[in-house]
Design a protein around this motif. Structure first.
Motif, PDB file in Angstrom:
ATOM      1  N   PHE A 276       0.812  -1.220   0.000  1.00  0.00           N
ATOM      2  CA  PHE A 276       0.000   0.000   0.000  1.00  0.00           C
ATOM      3  C   PHE A 276       0.850   1.279   0.000  1.00  0.00           C
ATOM      4  O   PHE A 276       0.310   2.363   0.167  1.00  0.00           O
ATOM      5  N   GLU A 277       2.176   1.145  -0.166  1.00  0.00           N
ATOM      6  CA  GLU A 277       3.057   2.306  -0.025  1.00  0.00           C
ATOM      7  C   GLU A 277       3.920   2.474  -1.272  1.00  0.00           C
ATOM      8  O   GLU A 277       5.022   1.923  -1.360  1.00  0.00           O
ATOM      9  N   PRO A 278       3.453   3.246  -2.254  1.00  0.00           N
ATOM     10  CA  PRO A 278       4.190   3.390  -3.509  1.00  0.00           C
ATOM     11  C   PRO A 278       5.484   4.179  -3.393  1.00  0.00           C
ATOM     12  O   PRO A 278       6.314   4.156  -4.304  1.00  0.00           O
ATOM     13  N   ARG A 279       5.689   4.885  -2.297  1.00  0.00           N
ATOM     14  CA  ARG A 279       6.921   5.671  -2.149  1.00  0.00           C
ATOM     15  C   ARG A 279       8.128   4.803  -1.834  1.00  0.00           C
ATOM     16  O   ARG A 279       9.274   5.244  -1.972  1.00  0.00           O
ATOM     17  N   VAL A 280       7.892   3.576  -1.415  1.00  0.00           N
ATOM     18  CA  VAL A 280       8.976   2.619  -1.168  1.00  0.00           C
ATOM     19  C   VAL A 280       9.385   1.991  -2.496  1.00  0.00           C
ATOM     20  O   VAL A 280       8.545   1.507  -3.249  1.00  0.00           O
ATOM     21  N   LYS A 281      10.689   1.997  -2.792  1.00  0.00           N
ATOM     22  CA  LYS A 281      11.177   1.558  -4.103  1.00  0.00           C
ATOM     23  C   LYS A 281      11.708   0.127  -4.109  1.00  0.00           C
ATOM     24  O   LYS A 281      11.965  -0.438  -5.179  1.00  0.00           O
ATOM     25  N   ALA A 282      11.899  -0.462  -2.943  1.00  0.00           N
ATOM     26  CA  ALA A 282      12.335  -1.855  -2.846  1.00  0.00           C
ATOM     27  C   ALA A 282      11.949  -2.375  -1.462  1.00  0.00           C
ATOM     28  O   ALA A 282      11.880  -1.610  -0.503  1.00  0.00           O
ATOM     29  N   ILE A 283      11.692  -3.686  -1.393  1.00  0.00           N
ATOM     30  CA  ILE A 283      11.272  -4.306  -0.137  1.00  0.00           C
ATOM     31  C   ILE A 283      12.159  -5.509   0.136  1.00  0.00           C
ATOM     32  O   ILE A 283      12.449  -6.310  -0.761  1.00  0.00           O
ATOM     33  N   LEU A 284      12.601  -5.625   1.396  1.00  0.00           N
ATOM     34  CA  LEU A 284      13.400  -6.773   1.821  1.00  0.00           C
ATOM     35  C   LEU A 284      12.664  -7.491   2.942  1.00  0.00           C
ATOM     36  O   LEU A 284      12.261  -6.868   3.930  1.00  0.00           O
ATOM     37  N   LEU A 285      12.498  -8.802   2.789  1.00  0.00           N
ATOM     38  CA  LEU A 285      11.756  -9.612   3.750  1.00  0.00           C
ATOM     39  C   LEU A 285      12.667 -10.690   4.317  1.00  0.00           C
ATOM     40  O   LEU A 285      13.165 -11.545   3.582  1.00  0.00           O
ATOM     41  N   ASN A 286      12.859 -10.676   5.614  1.00  0.00           N
ATOM     42  CA  ASN A 286      13.733 -11.665   6.254  1.00  0.00           C
ATOM     43  C   ASN A 286      12.970 -12.367   7.382  1.00  0.00           C
ATOM     44  O   ASN A 286      13.020 -11.948   8.532  1.00  0.00           O
ATOM     45  N   GLY A 287      12.291 -13.503   7.066  1.00  0.00           N
ATOM     46  CA  GLY A 287      12.064 -13.995   5.726  1.00  0.00           C
ATOM     47  C   GLY A 287      10.646 -13.642   5.274  1.00  0.00           C
ATOM     48  O   GLY A 287       9.879 -13.030   5.999  1.00  0.00           O
ATOM     49  N   GLY A 288      10.321 -14.114   4.090  1.00  0.00           N
ATOM     50  CA  GLY A 288       8.999 -13.867   3.585  1.00  0.00           C
ATOM     51  C   GLY A 288       7.958 -14.726   4.288  1.00  0.00           C
ATOM     52  O   GLY A 288       8.202 -15.902   4.555  1.00  0.00           O
ATOM     53  N   ILE A 289       6.827 -14.127   4.617  1.00  0.00           N
ATOM     54  CA  ILE A 289       5.743 -14.869   5.277  1.00  0.00           C
ATOM     55  C   ILE A 289       4.456 -14.597   4.521  1.00  0.00           C
ATOM     56  O   ILE A 289       3.955 -13.469   4.504  1.00  0.00           O
ATOM     57  N   PHE A 290       3.909 -15.626   3.901  1.00  0.00           N
ATOM     58  CA  PHE A 290       2.664 -15.487   3.174  1.00  0.00           C
ATOM     59  C   PHE A 290       1.460 -15.544   4.109  1.00  0.00           C
ATOM     60  O   PHE A 290       0.498 -14.807   3.941  1.00  0.00           O
ATOM     61  N   ASP A 291       1.526 -16.433   5.117  1.00  0.00           N
ATOM     62  CA  ASP A 291       0.390 -16.636   6.008  1.00  0.00           C
ATOM     63  C   ASP A 291       0.897 -16.899   7.423  1.00  0.00           C
ATOM     64  O   ASP A 291       1.444 -17.960   7.703  1.00  0.00           O
ATOM     65  N   VAL A 292       0.729 -15.926   8.311  1.00  0.00           N
ATOM     66  CA  VAL A 292       1.220 -16.040   9.691  1.00  0.00           C
ATOM     67  C   VAL A 292       0.489 -17.155  10.431  1.00  0.00           C
ATOM     68  O   VAL A 292       1.099 -17.949  11.153  1.00  0.00           O
ATOM     69  N   HIS A 293      -0.805 -17.224  10.268  1.00  0.00           N
ATOM     70  CA  HIS A 293      -1.613 -18.226  10.973  1.00  0.00           C
ATOM     71  C   HIS A 293      -1.165 -19.643  10.607  1.00  0.00           C
ATOM     72  O   HIS A 293      -0.981 -20.493  11.483  1.00  0.00           O
TER      73      HIS A 293
END
Length: 432
Positions: A276-293
């Motif tokens: 939802f934030e177009p001002r961010v130009k790159a995203i880093l996920l450590n690690g990626g989580i698709f579904d927390v539940h």
């Protein structure tokens, strides 16, 4: 239906003797285990990693580790609390103040030890030590950031019905402000933004990157000071944070190189907010989580998973509370449930698990339009399999980076140099 004492004993029996099992599995780990309890091993290893950037010293941490009893939360707290107070005394020694680096690193070390002492204290909120530890930690850390060449700046960012707690670190020490690439850094389930200084910020600053760390509802300081649990719509936290950054630090921020990093469960939070934030130009996920539940159910004992899926709330709660009170049960399970109830601000384990159902990227991940870097740890103990799901959903926009061997623990505990090499190589390649 109430469980009988006999049935509860039967449920708990698979977890009895877990410390001996872990000790026998020493050879399956790529490094020497620092404790037979895997959760304590991970926590101590994280402390050692911070020693590289002034957040402790190796021998004192190993000395504390030697005296930690597997599964004994209270003793873990006592040992690191003692070390924190000894280090605080050293920081207060007038002779220490003659060297500004001494001042900085001694206070940062004390703060790190206070955070280690706090790691497993979230079960009894009538215990005054809980807030005392945190206040001591904040005081020590503030003395550390005030001793930096460019002092860190604590800021409070209005965000509707709550306030984001943040710390700004400026990279440029020249006279006139210079626009620098900038990282916005957020933790996860229990991670303090003060930990992020040692994990990423120090490496960012020496590479010429500004950094802004932040905490929202459910995270340590906001949870304590504002009595707010986690919220799934994390854009409510990030958007005001970016607003503040660009309103107050625009002269220092290269808006074409503004990146967002999420650590641990922050891998979900950053992805959700970044959508939802177009001002961010790159995203880093450590690690990626698709579904927390899904992740929390996967790491739970089968008996809890079955009861939850069957909708047996009373039986689930009774069983979960029995696990909490049994010292032979894995400390990861006991800590996870106990801390989850605190962080999500629920009155029962079932309600905690139920709340996490809202934490999924299923309906929002298609909104992410920028490049995404995803860490995938070989020995991941919390969100196993989730990074691949995020990568598959993002397709060519995502880069999956495997961490194996000695760097393969959750969030690269103990291998922060390798983590930062990977992060900044990708950032420089991606954003220039």
């Amino acid at each position: 239906m109430k469980h009988s004492a006999l049935l509860i004993a039967f449920i708990l029996s698979p977890f009895a003797g877990i410390h001996h099992v872990q000790a026998d599995e020493q050879d399956e780990h790529p490094i020497l285990l620092l404790n037979e309890d895997s959760t304590f091993h991970f926590e101590i290893l994280g402390g050692l990693g911070q020693a590289l950037t002034g957040g402790g010293d190796i021998s004192p941490i190993l000395g504390a580790a030697k005296n930690v009893t597997p599964g004994d939360f209270d003793k873990f707290t006592d040992i690191f609390y003692r070390l924190a107070n000894e280090t605080k005394a050293a920081a207060l020694d007038p002779a220490n103040a003659y060297d500004p680096i001494n001042v900085r690193d001694t206070w940062f070390s004390a703060a790190s030890y206070f955070r280690r002492a706090d790691s497993f204290t979230h079960g009894d909120w009538d215990d005054p030590l809980i807030n005392q530890l945190w206040e001591e930690m904040l005081s020590a850390f503030d003395k550390g950031i005030n001793a930096l060449p460019i002092p860190g700046q604590r800021v409070k960012i209005p965000a509707g019905n709550f306030t984001v707690e943040a710390i700004w670190y400026s990279a440029y020490s020249g006279g006139k402000h210079k626009k620098c690439p900038t990282l916005i850094l957020g933790g996860g389930y229990d991670g303090a933004q003060e930990d992020m200084y040692h994990t990423i910020v120090t490496n960012a600053l020496v590479r010429g990157w500004n950094a802004l760390t932040y905490e929202g509802p459910g995270q340590p300081t906001v949870r304590r000071n504002q009595n707010l649990g986690f919220i799934p719509h994390w854009e409510r936290v990030l958007t005001p944070t970016v607003d503040w950054l660009l309103a107050n630090k625009r002269a220092e921020v290269d808006t074409k190189r503004l990146a967002l990093y999420g650590h641990s469960m922050g891998g979900y939070l950053a992805a959700r907010a970044g959508a939802f934030e177009p001002r961010v130009k790159a995203i880093l996920l450590n690690g990626g989580i698709f579904d927390v539940h899904e992740s929390y159910l996967d790491q739970s004992p089968a008996v809890l998973t079955d009861l939850y899926k069957a909708g047996q709330k009373d039986a689930f709660d009774e069983t979960a509370l029995s696990l909490l009170s049994n010292p032979n049960v894995s400390s990861q399970i006991r800590w996870g449930i106990e801390h989850g109830m605190w962080a999500f601000k629920t009155k029962s384990p079932y309600d905690f698990f139920h709340q996490t159902e809202q934490y999924t990227l299923k309906d929002v991940i298609s909104r992410i339009k920028v490049p995404v870097w995803i860490a995938d740890a070989e020995l991941e103990g919390f969100f196993r399999g989730q990074p691949q799901k995020v990568k598959e959903a993002l397709g060519e926009k995502a880069t999956l980076h495997p961490f194996t061997g000695t760097a393969g623990y959750h969030c690269q505990a103990g291998a922060l140099q390798e983590l930062n090499r990977a992060i900044f190589a990708w950032l420089h390649k991606t954003l220039g």
